[in-house]
Write an enzyme that holds these catalytic residues in place. Sequence first.
Site, PDB file in Angstrom:
ATOM      1  N   GLY A  48       1.656  -1.484  -1.566  1.00 48.68           N
ATOM      2  CA  GLY A  48       1.026  -0.540  -0.650  1.00 48.68           C
ATOM      3  C   GLY A  48       0.053  -1.116   0.349  1.00 48.68           C
ATOM      4  O   GLY A  48      -0.408  -0.404   1.242  1.00 48.68           O
ATOM      5  N   ASP A  49      -0.286  -2.415   0.246  1.00 49.13           N
ATOM      6  CA  ASP A  49      -1.237  -3.006   1.206  1.00 49.13           C
ATOM      7  C   ASP A  49      -0.967  -4.493   1.364  1.00 49.13           C
ATOM      8  O   ASP A  49      -1.864  -5.322   1.201  1.00 49.13           O
ATOM      9  CB  ASP A  49      -2.670  -2.758   0.753  1.00 49.13           C
ATOM     10  CG  ASP A  49      -3.689  -2.975   1.869  1.00 49.13           C
ATOM     11  OD1 ASP A  49      -3.291  -2.947   3.049  1.00 49.13           O
ATOM     12  OD2 ASP A  49      -4.886  -3.179   1.558  1.00 49.13           O
ATOM     13  N   VAL A  50       0.274  -4.836   1.678  1.00 51.39           N
ATOM     14  CA  VAL A  50       0.659  -6.239   1.865  1.00 51.39           C
ATOM     15  C   VAL A  50       0.089  -6.735   3.185  1.00 51.39           C
ATOM     16  O   VAL A  50       0.334  -6.159   4.243  1.00 51.39           O
ATOM     17  CB  VAL A  50       2.195  -6.378   1.850  1.00 51.39           C
ATOM     18  CG1 VAL A  50       2.611  -7.795   2.223  1.00 51.39           C
ATOM     19  CG2 VAL A  50       2.742  -5.997   0.475  1.00 51.39           C
TER      20      VAL A  50
END
Length: 365
Positions: A48-50
Amino acid sequence: MVMDMLGLSLWDACSNNSHTMSVEMVACIAIEAISILEKVHSKGYVHGDVKPENFLLGPPGTPEEKKLFLVDLGLATKWKDRSTGHHVEYDQRPDIFRGTVRYASVHAHLGRIGSRRDDLESLAYTLVFLLRGRLPWQGYQGENKGFLVCKKKMCTSPESLCSFCPQPFKEFVEYVVNLKFDEEPNYAKCISLFDSIVGPNPDIRPINTDGAQKLIHQVGQKRGRISLEGETDEQPKKKIRMGMPATQWISVYNARRPMKQRYHYNVADSRLVQHIDKGNEDGLFISCISSCANLWALIMDAGTGFSSQVYELSPHFLHKEWIMDQWDRNYYITALAGANNGSSLVVMSKGTLYTQQSYKGFLNR
């Protein structure tokens, strides 16, 4: 604490190297990062937050200094229902954004439920940033920054984004931005694209790629570029996002107070009931409908003031008898649309301000 125990992030490493990295370095990062994401996804989660700040190298001067780690699972969500083993249901809430604006997928900007494709799209933007030192949508400021960045991403084609990158980067971007919501990515073939760039000896690569070897072996020992289009089973061709915003549905935002709202687009006749019933369960009613190429688009929100709602999908443009029956029950037409094939979708609601209503249908000859 984990971050303190590891080495530099890819952001720091890139900043220390004049904000760019070599092609071989970024290709090695791609190989190992895809392998890491495959492991996360295999557990039923999406990160969700690469982004570069969340990939860390091992501690300097240790055997793991060339090893890549993914940290910060604060925005991780489930893509698979553990009890059933099925993919989570599609949903969309344009007022909710999760991630980092610069690297988030277009789907995340549009408020769509996260799935495996979103991590890979964020990774694609991360790789291009590490290689070029900048992304085309950097520099926007103000309250509309998220909207402007999303719009720029949608109209930037893979060719334009990767104009100064080796061919495998363009192919990777083109592949991941066109994955379907519940589609399982072909991690092994993605890795094989970048494996064709780096040297044949894994021991001298700038990043340890041991974690990716298992996936590499899934496509055999043959090295070299493997086309993502070379599937053994014939599949229908996907519509590829080529950077033409006029062919995309986009969200429209204004200065009103936040209101619970969602929309669905490219909805086939058989899928209407599923989306409408789900919205009704969440207290939403249809406020607007439209049609294009015999597919429907719906907007559902909680601010209509309606107390109940019925709808009719008819193979004819307007089902007069059904409409008159609903008028007798004090329902009034609040939305309607016609499709190219002559069918119509009519929505009638209670709780409107209407006390009398009529309509006229026209047929072009």
